[in-house]
Design a protein around this motif. Structure first.
Motif, PDB file in Angstrom:
ATOM      1  N   MET A  84       0.810  -1.050  -0.029  1.00 29.53           N
ATOM      2  CA  MET A  84      -0.096  -0.048   0.091  1.00 29.53           C
ATOM      3  C   MET A  84       0.860   1.333  -0.145  1.00 29.53           C
ATOM      4  N   THR A  88       1.151   4.130  -2.629  1.00 31.40           N
ATOM      5  CA  THR A  88       0.719   5.386  -2.296  1.00 31.40           C
ATOM      6  C   THR A  88       1.683   6.398  -2.588  1.00 31.40           C
ATOM      7  N   TYR A 101      -5.798   3.799  -6.261  1.00 25.49           N
ATOM      8  CA  TYR A 101      -5.895   3.342  -4.877  1.00 25.49           C
ATOM      9  C   TYR A 101      -7.010   2.193  -4.887  1.00 25.49           C
ATOM     10  N   LYS A 102      -8.240   2.394  -5.517  1.00 20.12           N
ATOM     11  CA  LYS A 102      -9.183   1.957  -5.636  1.00 20.12           C
ATOM     12  C   LYS A 102      -8.824   0.691  -6.636  1.00 20.12           C
ATOM     13  N   CYS A 105      -7.259  -1.706  -4.163  1.00 17.17           N
ATOM     14  CA  CYS A 105      -7.950  -2.627  -3.173  1.00 17.17           C
ATOM     15  C   CYS A 105      -8.856  -3.574  -4.036  1.00 17.17           C
ATOM     16  N   ARG A 106      -9.380  -3.252  -5.056  1.00 11.39           N
ATOM     17  CA  ARG A 106      -9.943  -4.185  -6.005  1.00 11.39           C
ATOM     18  C   ARG A 106      -9.353  -5.382  -6.255  1.00 11.39           C
ATOM     19  N   ILE A 108      -6.741  -6.771  -4.744  1.00 10.80           N
ATOM     20  CA  ILE A 108      -6.339  -7.654  -3.644  1.00 10.80           C
ATOM     21  C   ILE A 108      -7.723  -8.256  -3.132  1.00 10.80           C
ATOM     22  N   GLU A 109      -8.884  -7.507  -3.084  1.00 11.39           N
ATOM     23  CA  GLU A 109     -10.036  -8.299  -2.594  1.00 11.39           C
ATOM     24  C   GLU A 109     -10.355  -9.442  -3.799  1.00 11.39           C
ATOM     25  N   GLY A 155     -10.919  -8.483   2.066  1.00 13.68           N
ATOM     26  CA  GLY A 155      -9.619  -7.819   1.748  1.00 13.68           C
ATOM     27  C   GLY A 155      -8.759  -9.047   1.779  1.00 13.68           C
ATOM     28  N   GLU A 156      -7.505  -8.964   2.822  1.00 16.53           N
ATOM     29  CA  GLU A 156      -6.452  -9.922   2.691  1.00 16.53           C
ATOM     30  C   GLU A 156      -6.882 -10.929   3.986  1.00 16.53           C
ATOM     31  N   THR A 182      -2.756 -12.993  -6.870  1.00 15.23           N
ATOM     32  CA  THR A 182      -2.091 -11.849  -6.972  1.00 15.23           C
ATOM     33  C   THR A 182      -1.068 -11.457  -7.905  1.00 15.23           C
TER      34      THR A 182
END
Length: 401
Positions: A84, A88, A101-102, A105-106, A108-109, A155-156, A182
Motif C-alpha cells: 500500500m 501510495t 488506490y481503488k 484494493c479491488r 487484492i479483494e 480484503g486480505e 495476486t
C-alpha cells in the motif's frame, strides 16, 4: 390471545431463521465457486431445507461426532502495508490517484476471493463425491454438510471453521492460490494491461495462517485468539517473506494461554540449556517462496505417511516423544532402539522413515539450531507435529494444490 401470541412467536422465529440463512448465504456467495452456486439456493421451502443440511448454522455439525475436532483457521497476507505504501508513493505522480488506490484494493479483494474459491472448490468436490458414493451404497438420497464455514472473507483476511480432516489441505490451497492470483492481477499481461503502473510493479502477495485444532464445543473466541497468534508467529519466523502455516492441537493439558509462544514454551520444549529441545518445527512453508532453515509442509506430509505405516510401532513412536521430556539423550537412545526393532522386522520401513526425515532433519531425530539464543531450543524435531496430524486423521494428499 395465547394462540395469537404463539403464532406471532412462530412467525418471528421463522423470520430470524430466514435472516440467519440470508446472512450466511451472502458470505458464502463470496467463497463458493460459480459452478457450485446451486448449493446456495434459498427460494423455496425445499431449497431452504437443503441449505440447512448443506450449510448448518450449528458449527459443531461440521465435526463427525461429539469427540471429533474442528479447525479454526485465520490467514492474513504478508507485506500488504508495504504494498500500500509503495502504491501510495506513486499516487503523487498519478493523474488519477483515487482510481489507482481503488484499483489496488479491488485487485487484492478479487485475489483473496478467488483464492478462497479455489480452496472451497476442492472441499466441495470431495464432499459431493462422498455423497454420491453413499447414495450408491445405501440406495437413497443423502445430503452431507460442506465441512467449511467462512466467518470472515474481507480484503486480505480469511477466517473460517473447517472439519479437522480437511483443514491443512484447505489452508494450503488458499495460500498457494493467493500467491498465484495476486501475481496474475499485478502483472499487466494477465490483467489486460489496464492496471496503473504502480500496481504492475508490486510483487505477488504471500500470506501466513494459524490453525487451531480443538474439540467441537471448545469456545470459539479462545481458539480464534490462538489462531491469530499462530498466524503472527508464522509471519515473524518467515519475516513476512513467504507463505507458511503454523498449527496446534489444543488439549486440556496445555497451559491456558492465548499466546502461542508461551504455550510452546510450556508444553513443547523440554530439557535445560545447553540441551533444551523443541518438539515442534512450526511454521511450515507453503507455496513458491522459501526462507532459509524453515521446513516445508510438503516434507511433513511425507513424514506423516511414513509414520502411518503399519510396520512402525505407534506406541514406540509416542514413547519416543515422552522420553524427549526426560532429556535429549534419552530420546536419542529411544530413537536408536526403535531403529533396531524396526530394521529387524523390515528394513524398508525404517528406510522410509529415514528418507522422510532427510529434508527435515538430515535423517536424524533432531535438527540442530545454530547459534540459538539463551533459553531457546538448541534442537528441533518434526516427529510430534507429524504424530499429531496422524492422530487427527488430517488429509494431506499427494497432489499439489
Amino acid at each position: 390471545a395465547a394462540k395469537q401470541r404463539e403464532a406471532l412467536d412462530d412467525e418471528s422465529a421463522r423470520k430470524r431463521q430466514a435472516a440467519k440463512w440470508t446472512s450466511a448465504q451472502t458470505l458464502l456467495e463470496k467463497v463458493v465457486p460459480d459452478e457450485h452456486r446451486q448449493l446456495l439456493a434459498l427460494s423455496t421451502a425445499s431449497e431452504r431445507r437443503q441449505f440447512e443440511k448443506r450449510w448448518p448454522l450449528d458449527l459443531t455439525r461440521l465435526a463427525t461426532s461429539d469427540n471429533s475436532y474442528l479447525a479454526i483457521i485465520h490467514a492474513d497476507a504478508n507485506g500488504l502495508g508495504l504494498a500500500m505504501m509503495a502504491c501510495t508513493d506513486q499516487l503523487k505522480h498519478s493523474p488519477q490517484p483515487a482510481e489507482t488506490y481503488k484499483a489496488l484494493c479491488r485487485a487484492i479483494e478479487d485475489a483473496s476471493k478467488a483464492a478462497a474459491q479455489a480452496a472451497m472448490k476442492r472441499v466441495i468436490a470431495t464432499t459431493l463425491k462422498e455423497e454420491q458414493d453413499i447414495r450408491k451404497a445405501i440406495g437413497r438420497a443423502c445430503t452431507l454438510p460442506i465441512p467449511v464455514r467462512p466467518i470472515v472473507c474481507a480484503g486480505e483476511d480469511l477466517t473460517c471453521v473447517v472439519r479437522a480432516r480437511d483443514a491443512l489441505r484447505f489452508v494450503e490451497d488458499y495460500l498457494v492460490a493467493l500467491e498465484r492470483e495476486t501475481e496474475q492481477r499485478f502483472k499487466p499481461k494477465t490483467a489486460g494491461g489496464d492496471l496503473p503502473e504502480a500496481i504492475q510493479r508490486l510483487e505477488p502477495l504471500t500470506a501466513c495462517a494459524g490453525v487451531v485444532f480443538c474439540k467441537s464445543h471448545f469456545p470459539f473466541s479462545r481458539a480464534y485468539a490462538l489462531a491469530e497468534k499462530l498466524c503472527g508467529f508464522a509471519k515473524k519466523e518467515t519475516q513476512r517473506n513467504a507463505s507458511a502455516v503454523a498449527f496446534l492441537r489444543y488439549k486440556s493439558s496445555l497451559q491456558p494461554s492465548e499466546d502461542y509462544e508461551e504455550v510452546v514454551g510450556h508444553a513443547f520444549q523440554a530439557g535445560r540449556d545447553p540441551d533444551r529441545v523443541s518438539l515442534t518445527m512450526n511454521p511450515y512453508l507453503v507455496g513458491g517462496h522459501t526462507v532459509g532453515g524453515l521446513p516445508k509442509l510438503a516434507d511433513l506430509r511425507v513424514l506423516v505417511k511414513a509414520l502411518a505405516s503399519n510396520k512402525l510401532p505407534q506406541s514406540g513412536l509416542r514413547g519416543l516423544v515422552s522420553r524427549a521430556y526426560e532429556s535429549k539423550a534419552a530420546a536419542e537412545d529411544a530413537f536408536e532402539r526403535l531403529r533396531l526393532v524396526v530394521e529387524e522386522r523390515d528394513k524398508n520401513a525404517w528406510k522410509s522413515l529415514h528418507d522422510a526425515l532427510v529434508p527435515l532433519t538430515g535423517g536424524q531425530l533432531w535438527k540442530p539450531v545454530n547459534k540459538a539464543p539463551p533459553d531457546n531450543p538448541t534442537a528441533l524435531t518434526p516427529l510430534y507435529d507429524a504424530l499429531e496430524l496422524l492422530h487427527l486423521n488430517v488429509e494431506l494428499g499427494d497432489d499439489a494444490p
